[in-house]
Scaffold this motif. Structure first.
Motif, PDB file in Angstrom:
ATOM      1  N   TRP A  31       0.834  -1.189   0.000  1.00  0.00           N
ATOM      2  CA  TRP A  31       0.000   0.000   0.000  1.00  0.00           C
ATOM      3  C   TRP A  31       0.875   1.248   0.000  1.00  0.00           C
ATOM      4  O   TRP A  31       1.947   1.278   0.596  1.00  0.00           O
ATOM      5  CB  TRP A  31      -0.889   0.031   1.232  1.00  0.00           C
ATOM      6  N   GLN A  83      -2.272   7.487   6.242  1.00  0.00           N
ATOM      7  CA  GLN A  83      -3.259   6.769   5.449  1.00  0.00           C
ATOM      8  C   GLN A  83      -2.541   5.810   4.518  1.00  0.00           C
ATOM      9  O   GLN A  83      -1.473   6.135   3.995  1.00  0.00           O
ATOM     10  CB  GLN A  83      -4.117   7.728   4.620  1.00  0.00           C
ATOM     11  N   PHE A  85      -3.082   3.503   1.042  1.00  0.00           N
ATOM     12  CA  PHE A  85      -3.908   3.392  -0.155  1.00  0.00           C
ATOM     13  C   PHE A  85      -3.543   2.140  -0.933  1.00  0.00           C
ATOM     14  O   PHE A  85      -2.371   1.810  -1.085  1.00  0.00           O
ATOM     15  CB  PHE A  85      -3.687   4.603  -1.074  1.00  0.00           C
ATOM     16  N   ASP A  86      -4.554   1.487  -1.445  1.00  0.00           N
ATOM     17  CA  ASP A  86      -4.357   0.323  -2.310  1.00  0.00           C
ATOM     18  C   ASP A  86      -4.778   0.718  -3.725  1.00  0.00           C
ATOM     19  O   ASP A  86      -5.888   1.191  -3.928  1.00  0.00           O
ATOM     20  CB  ASP A  86      -5.207  -0.841  -1.812  1.00  0.00           C
ATOM     21  N   SER A  87      -3.897   0.547  -4.684  1.00  0.00           N
ATOM     22  CA  SER A  87      -4.215   0.941  -6.060  1.00  0.00           C
ATOM     23  C   SER A  87      -4.351  -0.261  -6.992  1.00  0.00           C
ATOM     24  O   SER A  87      -4.319  -0.101  -8.208  1.00  0.00           O
ATOM     25  CB  SER A  87      -3.134   1.881  -6.597  1.00  0.00           C
ATOM     26  N   ARG A  89      -6.858  -1.943  -7.903  1.00  0.00           N
ATOM     27  CA  ARG A  89      -8.054  -1.911  -8.749  1.00  0.00           C
ATOM     28  C   ARG A  89      -7.989  -0.793  -9.789  1.00  0.00           C
ATOM     29  O   ARG A  89      -8.949  -0.558 -10.495  1.00  0.00           O
ATOM     30  CB  ARG A  89      -9.286  -1.739  -7.883  1.00  0.00           C
ATOM     31  N   PHE A  91      -7.580   2.442  -9.020  1.00  0.00           N
ATOM     32  CA  PHE A  91      -7.843   3.716  -8.366  1.00  0.00           C
ATOM     33  C   PHE A  91      -7.473   3.566  -6.901  1.00  0.00           C
ATOM     34  O   PHE A  91      -7.399   2.465  -6.376  1.00  0.00           O
ATOM     35  CB  PHE A  91      -9.308   4.159  -8.536  1.00  0.00           C
ATOM     36  N   GLU A  92      -7.234   4.687  -6.263  1.00  0.00           N
ATOM     37  CA  GLU A  92      -6.768   4.660  -4.877  1.00  0.00           C
ATOM     38  C   GLU A  92      -7.926   4.415  -3.916  1.00  0.00           C
ATOM     39  O   GLU A  92      -8.904   5.153  -3.930  1.00  0.00           O
ATOM     40  CB  GLU A  92      -6.082   5.975  -4.517  1.00  0.00           C
ATOM     41  N   THR A  93      -7.799   3.396  -3.099  1.00  0.00           N
ATOM     42  CA  THR A  93      -8.790   3.069  -2.081  1.00  0.00           C
ATOM     43  C   THR A  93      -8.130   3.150  -0.716  1.00  0.00           C
ATOM     44  O   THR A  93      -7.090   2.525  -0.500  1.00  0.00           O
ATOM     45  CB  THR A  93      -9.336   1.638  -2.296  1.00  0.00           C
ATOM     46  N   VAL A  94      -8.705   3.918   0.202  1.00  0.00           N
ATOM     47  CA  VAL A  94      -8.136   4.017   1.548  1.00  0.00           C
ATOM     48  C   VAL A  94      -8.377   2.691   2.264  1.00  0.00           C
ATOM     49  O   VAL A  94      -9.511   2.248   2.436  1.00  0.00           O
ATOM     50  CB  VAL A  94      -8.768   5.175   2.351  1.00  0.00           C
ATOM     51  N   MET A  95      -7.297   2.062   2.670  1.00  0.00           N
ATOM     52  CA  MET A  95      -7.379   0.778   3.349  1.00  0.00           C
ATOM     53  C   MET A  95      -7.189   0.910   4.853  1.00  0.00           C
ATOM     54  O   MET A  95      -7.673   0.081   5.615  1.00  0.00           O
ATOM     55  CB  MET A  95      -6.318  -0.188   2.784  1.00  0.00           C
TER      56      MET A  95
END
Length: 129
Positions: A31, A83, A85-87, A89, A91-95
């Protein structure tokens, strides 16, 4: 009143060793990590000021901890959070997100609920220092 946003918000503040362990977990998941700060943490304010750029492809927690230390020096009386982020997918998703610095005295929030048309309710709040 203690501001409770993100992971670990109901626990005592994490020390730097515990923060480092969480950063290592973030990095082990590939992440990206960002350091953000704000002086007024309104519950609906999800956009905090970013300290530097998000750290992509980082492998060592020391890099994040160095950025965190610099942010603490520049903004000692602010709220600071990390924070992750997982990218994967596209797009950036806050994990994961958690507060790592708080001002010496936190604002006291006063919440007032008012009944409104039918069963609706309205909420108002103000910050008191």
């Amino acid at each position: 009143m203690r501001i409770t946003q993100g992971c670990f918000s109901f626990l005592p503040d994490l020390d730097d060793t515990q923060i480092t362990a969480q950063v290592e977990y973030m990095l082990s998941r590939d992440w990206a990590v960002s350091v953000e700060y704000v002086y007024d943490p309104h519950p609906r304010n999800t956009y905090w000021e970013m300290w530097g750029h998000p750290m992509f492809d980082l492998r060592d927690a020391k890099g994040v901890m160095m950025e965190l230390d610099e942010c603490r020096k520049a903004h000692p009386d602010s709220y600071i959070r990390l924070q992750a982020f997982d990218s994967t997918r596209g797009f950036e998703t806050v994990m994961m997100s958690f507060i790592v610095n708080r001002p010496p005295e936190e604002p006291k929030l006063h919440m007032q609920r008012t009944d409104f048309e039918g069963r609706s309710q309205k909420y108002a709040w103000d910050a008191r220092y």
